[in-house]
Write an enzyme that holds these catalytic residues in place. Sequence first.
Site, short mmCIF file in Angstrom:
data_model
loop_
_atom_site.label_atom_id
_atom_site.label_comp_id
_atom_site.label_asym_id
_atom_site.label_seq_id
_atom_site.Cartn_x
_atom_site.Cartn_y
_atom_site.Cartn_z
N HIS A 171 -0.75 0.35 -9.57
CA HIS A 171 -1.46 -0.54 -8.71
C HIS A 171 -2.34 -1.84 -9.23
CE1 HIS A 171 -3.59 -0.46 -4.47
NE2 HIS A 171 -3.44 -1.68 -4.84
N GLU A 206 -2.14 8.06 -3.95
CA GLU A 206 -2.42 7.50 -5.33
C GLU A 206 -4.04 7.92 -5.84
OE1 GLU A 206 -1.39 3.22 -4.79
OE2 GLU A 206 -3.55 2.65 -5.37
N ARG A 257 0.86 -1.16 -0.09
CA ARG A 257 0.16 -0.02 -0.08
C ARG A 257 0.95 1.21 -0.06
NH1 ARG A 257 -3.63 -2.16 -1.11
NH2 ARG A 257 -5.66 -2.64 -0.36
C1 GLV Z 1 -4.98 -4.65 -3.70
O1 GLV Z 1 -4.14 -3.80 -3.40
C2 GLV Z 1 -5.72 -5.35 -2.71
O2 GLV Z 1 -5.65 -5.04 -1.64
O3 GLV Z 1 -6.29 -6.31 -3.21
#
Ligand code: GLV
Length: 344
Positions: free
Chosen positions: A288, A270, A241
Amino acid sequence: MTGNKPHVWVSRPTFPDVIARLEPYFRVSAEPVEQVFTPAELAARLADCDAAIVGLKERIGAAEVAGAGRLRMVANLGVGFDNLDLPALTAAGIAASNTADVLNESVADYAWALMLGAARRVGAAERWLRAGQWLSTEFIGWLGADLRGRNLGILGMGRIGQAIARRAVGFGMPVLYHNRSRLPEATERECGASYVDKDHLLASADFLVLVLPLTPQTRHAVGAAELARMKPEAVLVNVARGGIVDDVALAAALREGRLAAAALDVFEGEPRVHPDLLALENVMLSPHIASATTGTRRAMTALAVDNVLALFGHGPDAGRPPNLLNPDALARAGVPSQTHQEVT
Ligand code: GLV
């Protein structure tokens, strides 16, 4: 079924054939395009549904559910759920679920893609080629780093961290890890990973991969002080994250040669990326997408659907959503709590 079926709102385009499994029991409305909702828009949509399938960009807390009198469940399309204020949802009797486990292997693959990409300068080399700068191949140009024999450090050793560790055998990398709690010995053996304290991990890792959930305790778990403990030839990879790394401190370390390279799939704030990071060649950036394979994103959608079906008493898990994050919400809503899934 009657015309009074409960309503499920899906906040983003997913896979219509997977979502269609809800249709015998629910009226389903799925947003046809990706969009970022204001808190007021989100609150209005939540006020009009009985369950919501949402993504990580939907930040849902007390204000967003204050008018959501019918809402019984928020199913998150992601393993992390820092976008949900779980205590607020629980207090409102709203169940929440995530998509743990189905994405472990895809995210582990992607962590390796980033490690290799950063070690071998794949992003920068491609930018250079596309810019028309390839006139001849220099023997001593584009030199990268080998992985074999170098230490892989993993900070956060849940199921994704373990999947990353298992892949290290093929690359000939010793694995060190640090986690809130040490893994059982048999798991350590199976993953070929040795437990060390955080300082030791920072000082020893040649590649440091972050796989922690974002919580108030892990915010800036890698900041200026931690970066200062790392080897100048080390590579930092974040598939967890944004916010776990202090992006400004990271950009400074990369710029000043105190860290060799980084590869980041997630960012503080982000979809904005700090301009200091954008200005650097020795950082590989992606939007991401660590879990973004067709198979995994379909499986995540299916799991969200299963959790909604189960909460409303349908399917093989009727009454027991398999990924329930807040069993107390069911008790508050007058439904006996039957399952609790541990999230690492
Ligand atoms: C992606 O970042 C998730 O938490 O699945």
